[in-house]
Design a protein around this motif. Structure first.
Motif, PDB file in Angstrom:
ATOM      1  N   ALA A  32       0.927  -1.184   0.127  1.00 50.76           N
ATOM      2  CA  ALA A  32      -0.203   0.091   0.137  1.00 50.76           C
ATOM      3  C   ALA A  32       0.887   1.157  -0.128  1.00 50.76           C
ATOM      4  O   ALA A  32       1.210   1.827   0.890  1.00 50.76           O
ATOM      5  CB  ALA A  32      -0.923  -0.114   1.305  1.00 50.76           C
ATOM      6  N   TRP A  33       1.456   1.589  -1.095  1.00 52.43           N
ATOM      7  CA  TRP A  33       2.380   2.804  -1.195  1.00 52.43           C
ATOM      8  C   TRP A  33       1.869   4.117  -0.837  1.00 52.43           C
ATOM      9  O   TRP A  33       2.158   5.059  -0.635  1.00 52.43           O
ATOM     10  CB  TRP A  33       2.906   2.817  -2.708  1.00 52.43           C
ATOM     11  N   ASN A  34       0.365   4.051  -1.424  1.00 50.06           N
ATOM     12  CA  ASN A  34      -0.621   5.374  -0.775  1.00 50.06           C
ATOM     13  C   ASN A  34      -0.829   5.448   0.562  1.00 50.06           C
ATOM     14  O   ASN A  34      -1.305   6.433   0.944  1.00 50.06           O
ATOM     15  CB  ASN A  34      -1.831   5.355  -1.840  1.00 50.06           C
ATOM     16  N   GLY A  35      -0.547   4.482   1.361  1.00 52.73           N
ATOM     17  CA  GLY A  35      -0.511   4.371   2.761  1.00 52.73           C
ATOM     18  C   GLY A  35      -2.075   4.124   3.144  1.00 52.73           C
ATOM     19  O   GLY A  35      -2.327   4.088   4.403  1.00 52.73           O
ATOM     20  N   ASP A  36      -2.858   4.103   2.461  1.00 54.13           N
ATOM     21  CA  ASP A  36      -4.268   3.872   2.800  1.00 54.13           C
ATOM     22  C   ASP A  36      -4.594   2.253   3.104  1.00 54.13           C
ATOM     23  O   ASP A  36      -4.752   1.386   2.329  1.00 54.13           O
ATOM     24  CB  ASP A  36      -5.282   4.332   1.635  1.00 54.13           C
ATOM     25  N   THR A  37      -4.894   1.928   4.477  1.00 51.44           N
ATOM     26  CA  THR A  37      -5.265   0.820   4.942  1.00 51.44           C
ATOM     27  C   THR A  37      -6.353   0.864   5.810  1.00 51.44           C
ATOM     28  O   THR A  37      -6.917  -0.012   6.713  1.00 51.44           O
ATOM     29  CB  THR A  37      -4.117   0.333   5.741  1.00 51.44           C
ATOM     30  N   THR A  83      -1.480  -7.499   3.079  1.00 47.25           N
ATOM     31  CA  THR A  83      -1.045  -5.865   2.495  1.00 47.25           C
ATOM     32  C   THR A  83       0.014  -5.461   3.424  1.00 47.25           C
ATOM     33  O   THR A  83       0.115  -5.797   4.643  1.00 47.25           O
ATOM     34  CB  THR A  83      -2.250  -5.197   2.546  1.00 47.25           C
ATOM     35  N   LYS A  85       2.493  -1.957   4.423  1.00 46.47           N
ATOM     36  CA  LYS A  85       2.914  -0.506   4.320  1.00 46.47           C
ATOM     37  C   LYS A  85       4.040  -0.005   5.157  1.00 46.47           C
ATOM     38  O   LYS A  85       4.267  -0.578   6.083  1.00 46.47           O
ATOM     39  CB  LYS A  85       1.474   0.147   4.919  1.00 46.47           C
ATOM     40  N   VAL A 107      -5.705  -2.204  -2.464  1.00 44.62           N
ATOM     41  CA  VAL A 107      -4.981  -1.034  -2.167  1.00 44.62           C
ATOM     42  C   VAL A 107      -3.757  -0.762  -2.686  1.00 44.62           C
ATOM     43  O   VAL A 107      -3.230   0.347  -2.634  1.00 44.62           O
ATOM     44  CB  VAL A 107      -4.706  -1.131  -0.378  1.00 44.62           C
ATOM     45  N   GLY A 109      -3.446  -0.341  -6.248  1.00 48.06           N
ATOM     46  CA  GLY A 109      -3.816   0.514  -7.277  1.00 48.06           C
ATOM     47  C   GLY A 109      -3.915  -0.369  -8.533  1.00 48.06           C
ATOM     48  O   GLY A 109      -4.484  -1.782  -8.576  1.00 48.06           O
ATOM     49  N   GLN A 125       0.746   7.445 -14.630  1.00 50.59           N
ATOM     50  CA  GLN A 125       0.714   8.713 -14.293  1.00 50.59           C
ATOM     51  C   GLN A 125       2.101   9.147 -13.844  1.00 50.59           C
ATOM     52  O   GLN A 125       2.908   8.435 -13.248  1.00 50.59           O
ATOM     53  CB  GLN A 125      -0.259   8.741 -13.179  1.00 50.59           C
TER      54      GLN A 125
END
Length: 135
Positions: A32-37, A83, A85, A107, A109, A125
């Motif tokens: 979860a590189w975006n940190g959303d867990t 997952t 993080k 999570v 992407g 992106q």
């Protein structure tokens, strides 16, 4: 000739992968590189470390980070987590990771998209694309 050989050995070692491989069970562990867990259940904390220096020579930072991720995913799989993080930046070859169970929730992407579905945005992106490590 001996001096040249002694000087080349540390540089040759910096290119090595140090034998760190992704375990079969860890292939299903996402990062979860975006940190959303949010919505995930915390399984625990994992601290992993690798050599970040060979004598006076620093190893490639990207390789060190990749190896830390692989080790974190391997440890998370042992904890039945799906997952991981990063909980902070790597420091002296060591990094803390959180291990979570998120179930079918995506999570990571685009990496978790079904193989039959065409990509929604074929252009990455930010102008770059990350690729998982290969064995």
């Amino acid at each position: 000739m001996r001096k040249a050989l002694v000087l080349l050995i540390p540089f040759a070692l910096t290119a090595c992968s140090w034998g760190i491989k992704l375990d079969d069970g860890a292939r299903n562990v996402r990062t979860a590189w975006n940190g959303d867990t949010s919505g995930c259940r915390e399984q625990g904390k994992v601290t992993v470390s690798v050599m970040n220096r060979v004598g006076p020579v620093d190893r490639n930072d990207l390789k060190v980070r990749d190896e830390l991720e692989v080790l974190a995913r391997n440890e998370a799989a042992k904890m039945n987590a799906d997952t991981v993080k990063p909980l902070g930046e790597p420091r002296d070859g060591s990094q803390d990771w959180g291990a979570y169970t998120c179930g079918a929730r995506s999570v990571a992407g685009p990496r978790t998209a079904p193989a039959s579905a065409p990509p929604q945005n074929p252009t990455p992106q930010g102008g770059f694309e990350t690729v998982p490590l290969k064995n």
